[in-house]
Design an enzyme around this catalytic site. Structure first.
Site, PDB file in Angstrom:
ATOM      1  N   GLU A  93       0.998  -1.002  -0.162  1.00  0.00           N
ATOM      2  CA  GLU A  93      -0.132  -0.162  -0.052  1.00  0.00           C
ATOM      3  C   GLU A  93       0.762   1.226  -0.047  1.00  0.00           C
ATOM      4  OE1 GLU A  93      -2.821  -0.066   3.331  1.00  0.00           O
ATOM      5  OE2 GLU A  93      -2.963  -2.248   3.052  1.00  0.00           O
ATOM      6  N   CYS A 106       3.230   8.287   1.380  1.00  0.00           N
ATOM      7  CA  CYS A 106       3.728   7.221   2.361  1.00  0.00           C
ATOM      8  C   CYS A 106       3.591   6.065   1.689  1.00  0.00           C
ATOM      9  CB  CYS A 106       2.543   7.288   3.420  1.00  0.00           C
ATOM     10  SG  CYS A 106       2.947   5.906   4.706  1.00  0.00           S
ATOM     11  N   CYS A 113       5.426  -7.594   7.585  1.00  0.00           N
ATOM     12  CA  CYS A 113       6.665  -7.166   8.480  1.00  0.00           C
ATOM     13  C   CYS A 113       6.984  -8.091   9.676  1.00  0.00           C
ATOM     14  CB  CYS A 113       6.084  -5.636   9.000  1.00  0.00           C
ATOM     15  SG  CYS A 113       7.142  -5.015  10.478  1.00  0.00           S
ATOM     16  N   CYS A 117       4.569  -5.652  16.166  1.00  0.00           N
ATOM     17  CA  CYS A 117       4.024  -4.578  17.124  1.00  0.00           C
ATOM     18  C   CYS A 117       2.536  -5.007  17.285  1.00  0.00           C
ATOM     19  CB  CYS A 117       4.161  -3.368  16.622  1.00  0.00           C
ATOM     20  SG  CYS A 117       5.987  -2.767  16.430  1.00  0.00           S
ATOM     21  N   CYS A 120      -0.555  -3.170  15.102  1.00  0.00           N
ATOM     22  CA  CYS A 120      -0.302  -2.984  13.731  1.00  0.00           C
ATOM     23  C   CYS A 120      -0.906  -3.996  12.942  1.00  0.00           C
ATOM     24  CB  CYS A 120       1.145  -2.698  13.637  1.00  0.00           C
ATOM     25  SG  CYS A 120       1.596  -2.306  11.934  1.00  0.00           S
ATOM     26  N   GLY A 160       6.077  -2.507   6.747  1.00  0.00           N
ATOM     27  CA  GLY A 160       7.275  -2.971   6.740  1.00  0.00           C
ATOM     28  C   GLY A 160       8.073  -1.975   7.779  1.00  0.00           C
ATOM     29  N   GLU A 161       9.546  -2.597   8.002  1.00  0.00           N
ATOM     30  CA  GLU A 161      10.242  -1.864   8.930  1.00  0.00           C
ATOM     31  C   GLU A 161      11.540  -1.513   7.945  1.00  0.00           C
ATOM     32  OE1 GLU A 161      10.971  -0.349  11.627  1.00  0.00           O
ATOM     33  OE2 GLU A 161      12.849  -0.097  10.939  1.00  0.00           O
ATOM     34  N   SER A 192      10.552   6.222   9.152  1.00  0.00           N
ATOM     35  CA  SER A 192      10.075   5.986  10.577  1.00  0.00           C
ATOM     36  C   SER A 192      10.682   4.493  10.772  1.00  0.00           C
ATOM     37  CB  SER A 192       8.647   5.791  10.508  1.00  0.00           C
ATOM     38  OG  SER A 192       8.261   5.518  11.879  1.00  0.00           O
ATOM     39  N   SER A 215       9.511   5.326  16.557  1.00  0.00           N
ATOM     40  CA  SER A 215       8.379   4.840  16.825  1.00  0.00           C
ATOM     41  C   SER A 215       8.634   4.223  18.176  1.00  0.00           C
ATOM     42  CB  SER A 215       7.696   3.599  16.226  1.00  0.00           C
ATOM     43  OG  SER A 215       7.310   3.943  14.783  1.00  0.00           O
ATOM     44  N   LEU A 216       8.278   5.221  19.214  1.00  0.00           N
ATOM     45  CA  LEU A 216       8.585   4.936  20.770  1.00  0.00           C
ATOM     46  C   LEU A 216       7.356   4.234  21.304  1.00  0.00           C
ATOM     47  CD1 LEU A 216      10.964   5.167  22.501  1.00  0.00           C
ATOM     48  CD2 LEU A 216      10.142   7.439  23.370  1.00  0.00           C
ATOM     49  N   HIS A 217       6.244   4.963  21.459  1.00  0.00           N
ATOM     50  CA  HIS A 217       4.905   4.374  21.995  1.00  0.00           C
ATOM     51  C   HIS A 217       4.856   4.114  23.481  1.00  0.00           C
ATOM     52  CE1 HIS A 217       4.222   4.548  17.867  1.00  0.00           C
ATOM     53  NE2 HIS A 217       4.619   3.182  17.508  1.00  0.00           N
ATOM     54  N   ASN A 299      -5.317   3.721  15.674  1.00  0.00           N
ATOM     55  CA  ASN A 299      -6.162   3.567  14.729  1.00  0.00           C
ATOM     56  C   ASN A 299      -6.786   2.297  15.028  1.00  0.00           C
ATOM     57  OD1 ASN A 299      -7.188   4.903  12.091  1.00  0.00           O
ATOM     58  ND2 ASN A 299      -5.088   5.364  11.831  1.00  0.00           N
ATOM     59  N   CYS A 342      -1.912   2.196   7.284  1.00  0.00           N
ATOM     60  CA  CYS A 342      -1.338   1.080   6.595  1.00  0.00           C
ATOM     61  C   CYS A 342      -1.395  -0.100   6.844  1.00  0.00           C
ATOM     62  CB  CYS A 342       0.070   1.479   6.410  1.00  0.00           C
ATOM     63  SG  CYS A 342       0.501   2.189   4.883  1.00  0.00           S
TER      64      CYS A 342
HETATM   65  N1  SAH Z   1       7.920   0.017  10.809  1.00  0.00           N
HETATM   66  C1  SAH Z   1       8.305   1.454  11.063  1.00  0.00           C
HETATM   67  C2  SAH Z   1       7.239   2.217  10.097  1.00  0.00           C
HETATM   68  C3  SAH Z   1       6.033   1.710   9.668  1.00  0.00           C
HETATM   69  S1  SAH Z   1       4.619   2.050  10.833  1.00  0.00           S
HETATM   70  C4  SAH Z   1       7.877   1.942  12.467  1.00  0.00           C
HETATM   71  O1  SAH Z   1       7.705   1.110  13.239  1.00  0.00           O
HETATM   72  O2  SAH Z   1       8.214   3.170  12.582  1.00  0.00           O
HETATM   73  C5  SAH Z   1       4.333   3.854  11.040  1.00  0.00           C
HETATM   74  C6  SAH Z   1       3.882   4.293  12.223  1.00  0.00           C
HETATM   75  O3  SAH Z   1       2.407   3.842  12.387  1.00  0.00           O
HETATM   76  C7  SAH Z   1       4.631   3.753  13.342  1.00  0.00           C
HETATM   77  O4  SAH Z   1       4.771   4.544  14.372  1.00  0.00           O
HETATM   78  C8  SAH Z   1       3.903   2.551  13.869  1.00  0.00           C
HETATM   79  O5  SAH Z   1       4.090   2.471  15.230  1.00  0.00           O
HETATM   80  C9  SAH Z   1       2.257   3.413  13.579  1.00  0.00           C
HETATM   81  N2  SAH Z   1       1.266   2.471  13.587  1.00  0.00           N
HETATM   82  C10 SAH Z   1       0.954   1.084  13.191  1.00  0.00           C
HETATM   83  N3  SAH Z   1      -0.095   0.924  13.588  1.00  0.00           N
HETATM   84  C11 SAH Z   1      -0.931   1.645  13.997  1.00  0.00           C
HETATM   85  C12 SAH Z   1      -2.265   2.024  14.330  1.00  0.00           C
HETATM   86  N4  SAH Z   1      -3.285   1.052  14.197  1.00  0.00           N
HETATM   87  N5  SAH Z   1      -2.677   3.052  14.811  1.00  0.00           N
HETATM   88  C13 SAH Z   1      -1.740   4.057  14.803  1.00  0.00           C
HETATM   89  N6  SAH Z   1      -0.468   4.106  14.417  1.00  0.00           N
HETATM   90  C14 SAH Z   1      -0.122   2.895  14.186  1.00  0.00           C
END
Ligand code: SAH
Length: 350
Positions: A93, A106, A113, A117, A120, A160-161, A192, A215-217, A299, A342
């Site tokens: 995508e 994007c 991937c 996570c 995701c 993907g990463e 990212s 992506s810290l979270h 999301n 995505c």
């Molecule tokens: N693998 C990379 C890039 C792809 S994800 C990474 O981890 O950064 C891009 C961003 O979207 C990341 O910050 C990821 O954690 C976030 N993301 C993934 N799923 C999500 C969701 N359901 N809601 C909000 N953000 C999400």
């Protein structure tokens, strides 16, 4: 068995020079080919090379642009989401977003991937394969041809990463930046990552001044490891030390993404802890590195059961960070009617 054919879109001008010389063509052909290929023109459509050359090229190489398999356009804000089909039938995508400073795409970096996570959608079926440099730049070219508009910014935040596909991603970055090609400046590119520290160091050595997003979270190893398995290998203090080295080497500020999940990482105590961890790892009395946190209300993905916090909780979280000297913005939701985040379209398709 016949040797594998070269993918033309993955080749830079030097590699194209080698290719044209190897089929007995003059050196200047490489420049002609590069600029046309990188604008999405297939060799058979080129008017400035003859039939014999095209046949020789076809024997040793192939050209394939990602094909639009599905396209969704948001009625609310014009965001366009593509499901692109690659040469082997796999799909990824890409999303096109209109901002006042231009069009941002994007793009995806892998089919699937393997980072796992928990919130995701892209990782649900694991990793199928890496994208080639040609497939990475192909998403930019195909979307730009489809809309007829120039794309000015790229974010590598799709499926993907990107740092798990390091070689091809670096090759792509140089390709898409090439003057004679798509020509996007590194400062208009963000990458990212979930935090592969060794690759953050490797990227810092490549002399590619893009914007790195982490992506810290979560602000503690316990919480981060629970939602991001990568944290068990590279914990928060290792990650922030790698960020600090990246900043020192490149001078580029880093932004942090923090996906807010109700009841998991969205409390006042979480905000306070986040500010404290970032400030102590990245700043000293002498040097106040700019820190920017982008808050992303999660999301909802039906498989994950994660919900976004209320608007009030989100703005309280942002205020708590600001109070402690950290710039915080809340990501605007684009394309809510087309499920633009995505991984969701590809998941639907399989
Ligand atoms: N693998 C990379 C890039 C792809 S994800 C990474 O981890 O950064 C891009 C961003 O979207 C990341 O910050 C990821 O954690 C976030 N993301 C993934 N799923 C999500 C969701 N359901 N809601 C909000 N953000 C999400």
């Amino acid at each position: 068995m016949a040797e594998k054919k070269l993918e033309l879109l993955s080749l830079d001008e030097n590699e194209l020079t080698e290719l044209v010389l190897s089929i007995g063509e003059p050196r200047y052909r490489a420049k002609q080919l590069f600029s046309q290929l990188q604008s999405g023109v297939a060799p058979e459509e080129m008017t400035n090379i003859g039939k014999a050359t095209k046949e020789k090229l076809a024997e040793v190489s192939y050209f394939h642009l990602p094909q639009v398999k599905r396209k969704l356009v948001s009625a609310i804000d014009g965001t366009v989401k593509y499901l692109f089909e690659l040469a082997d039938g796999n799909c990824v995508e890409s999303v096109l977003m209109n901002y006042h400073h231009g069009i941002t795409i994007c793009i995806s970096s892998q089919v699937g991937c393997r980072m796992g996570c928990k919130f995701c959608a892209s990782t649900i079926g694991g990793r199928v394969r890496d994208l080639t440099a040609g497939e990475l730049v192909g998403q930019v070219i195909a979307a730009s041809r489809d809309t007829g508009k120039r794309i000015s910014n790229i974010v590598m935040m799709g499926i993907g990463e990107p740092l798990d596909n390091f070689r091809n991603v670096v090759k792509f970055l140089r390709l898409v930046n090439a003057e004679n090609g798509v020509g996007i400046g590194y400062r208009h590119i963000s990458l990212s990552t979930c935090g592969l520290c060794d690759k953050i160091d490797a990227l810092a050595s490549e002399n590619i001044p893009l914007t790195l997003s982490i992506s810290l979270h979560a602000a503690t190893d316990e919480k981060r490891s629970a939602i991001m398995p990568v944290n068990k290998k590279y914990g928060i203090s290792d990650l922030l030390a790698a960020c600090r080295r990246y900043y020192e080497k490149t001078g580029r500020r880093i932004s942090f993404e923090y996906t807010l999940i109700e009841g998991q990482n969205d409390s006042a105590a979480d905000a306070e802890k986040l500010a404290q961890v970032l400030n102590s790892a990245l700043r000293s009395k002498k040097d106040t590195m700019p820190i920017h946190v982008n808050l992303i209300p999660v999301n909802e993905v039906k498989e994950t059961g994660c919900c976004p916090p209320s608007k009030a909780a989100i703005s309280a979280f942002a205020t708590a960070l600001e109070k402690r000297g950290i710039r915080a913005t809340v990501r605007r939701t684009l394309g809510p009617d087309i499920n633009a985040s995505c991984g969701q379209l590809r998941a639907e398709e399989s």
